[in-house]
Design an enzyme around this catalytic site. Structure first.
Site, PDB file in Angstrom:
ATOM      1  N   TYR A 265      -4.543  92.128 -50.010  1.00 13.40           N
ATOM      2  CA  TYR A 265      -4.198  92.279 -48.595  1.00 13.40           C
ATOM      3  C   TYR A 265      -5.025  91.346 -47.734  1.00 13.40           C
ATOM      4  O   TYR A 265      -5.988  90.728 -48.204  1.00 13.40           O
ATOM      5  CB  TYR A 265      -4.371  93.737 -48.160  1.00 13.40           C
TER       6      TYR A 265
ATOM      7  N   ARG B  69      -7.651  82.488 -48.029  1.00 21.52           N
ATOM      8  CA  ARG B  69      -8.240  83.515 -48.895  1.00 21.52           C
ATOM      9  C   ARG B  69      -7.142  84.287 -49.626  1.00 21.52           C
ATOM     10  O   ARG B  69      -7.297  84.636 -50.800  1.00 21.52           O
ATOM     11  CB  ARG B  69      -9.112  84.465 -48.082  1.00 21.52           C
TER      12      ARG B  69
ATOM     13  N   LYS C 157      -9.608  90.115 -52.606  1.00 20.14           N
ATOM     14  CA  LYS C 157      -9.379  91.166 -51.599  1.00 20.14           C
ATOM     15  C   LYS C 157      -8.262  92.102 -52.053  1.00 20.14           C
ATOM     16  O   LYS C 157      -7.126  92.029 -51.601  1.00 20.14           O
ATOM     17  CB  LYS C 157      -9.049  90.521 -50.243  1.00 20.14           C
TER      18      LYS C 157
ATOM     19  N   GLU D 264     -22.890  94.427 -49.256  1.00 19.76           N
ATOM     20  CA  GLU D 264     -22.193  94.310 -47.969  1.00 19.76           C
ATOM     21  C   GLU D 264     -21.891  95.704 -47.439  1.00 19.76           C
ATOM     22  O   GLU D 264     -22.208  96.705 -48.084  1.00 19.76           O
ATOM     23  CB  GLU D 264     -20.908  93.494 -48.133  1.00 19.76           C
TER      24      GLU D 264
END
Ligand code: PMP
Length: 286
Positions: free
Chosen positions: A32, A51, A150, A182
């Site tokens: 996504y 990306r 992702k 993160e």
């Protein structure tokens, strides 16, 4: 009612359907992107598309439409849904084969599924949270090893947000082998003096599109940037902390595991970076 996009069609949200055999639903076999909208325009669209292409190729997943068409779909959804500030969510999965099977289906027989929808968020840029700052807790990073892709496997990040909520905090920073990876849905930074410190890129973190832009702006503004490992202890002793993501831009962090960062108020570096990021993003949005 919102208009959404599913496999080539624009439909009212309650008429948009995906098969129960879809591998996104059964196996989290999908990727996504989230692109923010400011002033009715797309922020850093090229970065998100680049990306996306990388995520697709790492998983050997076919793109169901061209990247030019993708821009047109984003723009159409923003226009028909009248989005001034908000975001566009895009998901591509490995489609719906006839049966559930671990083996990837033949893409000639089973086309990828593509879904896009908008979320309206008036006041996104002027968020009061940016003045107040966030509280985070630290949790063990228990996600899979390819966080640079992702994927829609967001169960552990969701659990992390719930752990934060239960602890009276706003979010969690994840820690692996003693070092911060993160945030649950954002990249993590600390500031010491004039130096911004954030984890280096690798398979352990998502390569944030906002991260790339913010680090570039920081360097242009003569701030020092160190991309390296850091611990929660170092973060607690920092002058400032903040996060970045497409929908929060730059958001100050004022407390980690109950310890105040610096004075406990929103820091000047984070505030300045947020201003620069919003200004530059509005200018470059398409
Ligand atoms: N890390 C993770 C785990 C994320 O989910 C996100 C947001 N999707 C980010 C970082 C920030 O990435 P971006 O700046 O591209 O939104």
């Amino acid at each position: 009612m919102r208009t959404v996009y599913v496999n080539g069609e624009y439909l009212p949200e309650d008429q948009a359907k995906v098969s129960i055999f879809d591998r996104g639903f059964l196996m989290a076999d999908g990727v996504y992107e989230v692109t923010s909208v400011l002033g009715g325009k797309l922020v850093d669209f090229d970065g998100h598309v680049m990306r996306l292409q990388r995520s697709l190729s790492e998983l050997d997943l076919a793109a169901p439409i061209s990247m030019e068409e993708l821009l047109a779909v984003h723009r159409e959804l923003v226009a028909v849904n009248g989005i001034d500030e908000g975001m566009v969510y895009l998901q591509i999965t490995r489609g719906a084969p006839a049966d559930r099977d671990f083996v990837f289906p033949d893409p000639e027989v089973t086309p990828s599924t593509i879904v896009l929808f908008t979320q309206n968020k008036p006041g996104l840029a002027a968020s009061p949270a940016a003045k107040k700052g966030m509280k985070v807790i630290s949790i063990e990073d228990q996600r899979w090893g390819r966080r640079d892709i992702k994927t829609v496997q967001l169960l552990y990040p969701s659990m992390g947000k719930m752990m934060a909520k239960a602890a009276g905090a706003d979010d969690a920073w994840m820690v692996e082998d003693g070092h911060v990876t993160e945030g649950t849905s954002n990249n993590a930074y600390i500031v010491k003096g004039n130096t911004i410190i954030t984890r280096h890129l690798g398979t352990e973190i998502l390569h944030g599109i906002t991260r790339a832009a913010v680090l570039r702006f920081a360097k242009e503004a003569q701030m020092k940037v160190e991309e390296r490992l850091f611990t929660i202890e170092e973060a607690k002793a920092a002058d400032e902390a903040f996060i970045t993501s497409a929908t929060t831009f730059v958001m100050p962090v004022v407390e980690i595991d109950g310890a105040k960062i610096g004075s406990g108020a929103v820091g000047s570096v984070a505030t300045r970076l947020r201003e620069i990021y919003l200004e530059e993003s509005r200018k470059a949005a398409i």
